[in-house]
Design a protein around this motif. Structure first.
Motif, PDB file in Angstrom:
ATOM      1  N   THR A 192       1.047  -0.832   0.033  1.00  0.00           N
ATOM      2  CA  THR A 192       0.128  -0.012  -0.313  1.00  0.00           C
ATOM      3  C   THR A 192       0.769   1.514   0.231  1.00  0.00           C
ATOM      4  OG1 THR A 192      -1.898  -1.671   1.461  1.00  0.00           O
ATOM      5  CG2 THR A 192      -2.042   1.288   1.111  1.00  0.00           C
TER       6      THR A 192
ATOM      7  N   ARG B 263      -1.570  -0.941  -3.754  1.00  0.00           N
ATOM      8  CA  ARG B 263      -2.910  -0.109  -3.300  1.00  0.00           C
ATOM      9  C   ARG B 263      -2.879   1.408  -2.886  1.00  0.00           C
ATOM     10  NH1 ARG B 263      -5.545   1.092   1.571  1.00  0.00           N
ATOM     11  NH2 ARG B 263      -7.659   1.103   0.943  1.00  0.00           N
TER      12      ARG B 263
ATOM     13  N   ASN C 243      -8.933  -0.428 -10.190  1.00  0.00           N
ATOM     14  CA  ASN C 243      -9.647  -1.117  -9.586  1.00  0.00           C
ATOM     15  C   ASN C 243     -11.043  -2.199 -11.305  1.00  0.00           C
ATOM     16  OD1 ASN C 243      -9.872   0.427  -7.699  1.00  0.00           O
ATOM     17  ND2 ASN C 243     -10.812   2.477  -8.757  1.00  0.00           N
TER      18      ASN C 243
ATOM     19  N   SER D  37       1.052  -5.676  -8.246  1.00  0.00           N
ATOM     20  CA  SER D  37      -0.373  -5.145  -8.283  1.00  0.00           C
ATOM     21  C   SER D  37      -0.289  -3.884  -6.568  1.00  0.00           C
ATOM     22  CB  SER D  37      -1.769  -5.543  -7.087  1.00  0.00           C
ATOM     23  OG  SER D  37      -1.261  -6.554  -6.131  1.00  0.00           O
TER      24      SER D  37
ATOM     25  N   ASP E 288      -7.577   3.799  -4.684  1.00  0.00           N
ATOM     26  CA  ASP E 288      -7.686   2.672  -5.673  1.00  0.00           C
ATOM     27  C   ASP E 288      -6.418   1.290  -5.935  1.00  0.00           C
ATOM     28  OD1 ASP E 288      -9.818   4.321  -7.029  1.00  0.00           O
ATOM     29  OD2 ASP E 288      -7.410   5.643  -7.961  1.00  0.00           O
ATOM     30  N   GLU E 289      -7.408   0.285  -6.720  1.00  0.00           N
ATOM     31  CA  GLU E 289      -6.586  -1.014  -6.741  1.00  0.00           C
ATOM     32  C   GLU E 289      -6.047  -0.800  -7.904  1.00  0.00           C
ATOM     33  OE1 GLU E 289      -5.893  -2.717  -4.463  1.00  0.00           O
ATOM     34  OE2 GLU E 289      -7.181  -1.805  -2.860  1.00  0.00           O
TER      35      GLU E 289
END
Length: 231
Positions: free
Chosen positions: A66, A226, A161, A224, A211-212
Motif C-alpha cells: 500500500t 493499493r 479498480n 499490484s 484505488d487498486e
C-alpha cells in the motif's frame, strides 16, 4: 567503520525459483520510450537515442504493498513498465553484449507526481520532485531472461479498480532493451544491482486513495498496488 546511525538495508526484488533476492543498488528509467505515450504527453519521441532519469532504491516498494498518497501533489499517476535487471558487468557494450548482460525481467510501476513533473518541465528544471518519490518504484517478482525468452510482442497492461487504463505490446518500445543497455553503458559502468525501467505505454492517468492498481506482462509475475490515504 562505525556509523552515527544505522544505515538502511539494501532493498531487493524476489526472483522466481531463487531463495535469494536481487539486491538493487541503482535504478535507471527511460523516458518517452513508447510513441503513443509521448504523444499523449504532447512531445515527440527522440528516436536517435533514449534519455534517462533515476530513482533512489530506497524509494522501492514490493508488489502488493500500500502506497500512502504522496505529499505535495494532487495528481498522482500510474505508469506500467517492463523492468530489466543487469546480471554481469557491461561497459561500452555492443547490442549483443548488452542483451547477454540482462539477467531478468519483471513488471514495474513508476508512480509519478505529474503536476510536479509538469512544473519542472515548464521551468526547465529536473524531474526529481515528480519522479524520485518515496514508494514510486514498485517491483513484482523477477523472471530470469532465459525463462522469459525474447522481448517481442508480449502484452503489457494496467487496470485501476478492474478498469483497463493501459494496453499495448512490448513490440511498441521505441528503443529495445538491448539498445537501452548498450546506450546507457556508454555513460555508466553497469553491473549487477542495476535495474532499468524501460518506459510506459499510453494510457497513464490519475489515481486516488482507495484505488487498486493491477497490471501485467505476458510471461511475467503480475503486479499490484493499493493507494492509501495521505499521511
Amino acid at each position: 567503520m562505525k556509523y552515527l546511525f544505522q544505515p538502511p538495508a539494501i532493498p531487493s526484488i524476489p526472483v522466481s525459483g531463487e531463495a535469494a533476492g536481487y539486491p538493487v543498488l541503482r535504478i535507471f528509467c527511460v523516458g518517452r520510450n513508447y510513441a503513443a505515450h509521448a504523444a499523449e504527453m504532447g512531445v515527440a519521441v527522440d528516436r536517435d537515442a533514449p534519455f534517462y532519469f533515476t530513482k533512489n532504491p530506497q524509494h522501492m516498494l514490493a508488489s502488493g504493498s500500500t502506497l500512502p498518497y504522496p505529499p505535495g501533489t494532487e495528481d498522482l499517476h500510474h505508469e506500467m513498465e517492463l523492468a530489466l535487471a543487469i546480471g554481469q558487468p557491461v561497459f561500452r557494450a555492443t547490442a549483443e553484449e548488452a542483451q547477454a548482460a540482462i539477467y531478468a525481467y519483471g513488471c514495474a510501476l513508476d508512480m509519478t507526481r505529474r503536476d510536479l513533473q509538469a512544473e519542472g518541465k515548464a521551468q526547465r528544471r529536473p524531474w526529481d520532485l515528480g519522479k524520485d518519490v518515496e514508494g514510486s518504484a514498485v517491483f513484482a517478482e523477477l523472471t530470469r531472461a532465459e525463462a522469459f525468452g525474447a522481448v517481442r510482442d508480449q502484452r503489457i497492461h494496467l487496470e485501476v479498480n478492474g478498469e483497463a487504463r493501459q494496453d499495448a505490446t512490448l513490440g511498441e518500445l521505441v528503443h529495445s532493451c538491448a539498445e537501452v543497455v548498450a546506450h546507457l553503458s556508454r555513460f555508466y559502468h553497469l553491473a549487477p544491482g542495476d535495474v532499468i525501467m524501460t518506459g510506459t505505454p499510453a494510457g497513464v492517468g490519475p489515481v486516488v486513495a482507495g484505488d487498486e492498481i493491477t497490471g501485467g506482462i505476458d510471461g511475467l509475475a503480475p503486479i499490484s498496488l493499493r493507494i492509501g490515504a495521505a499521511e
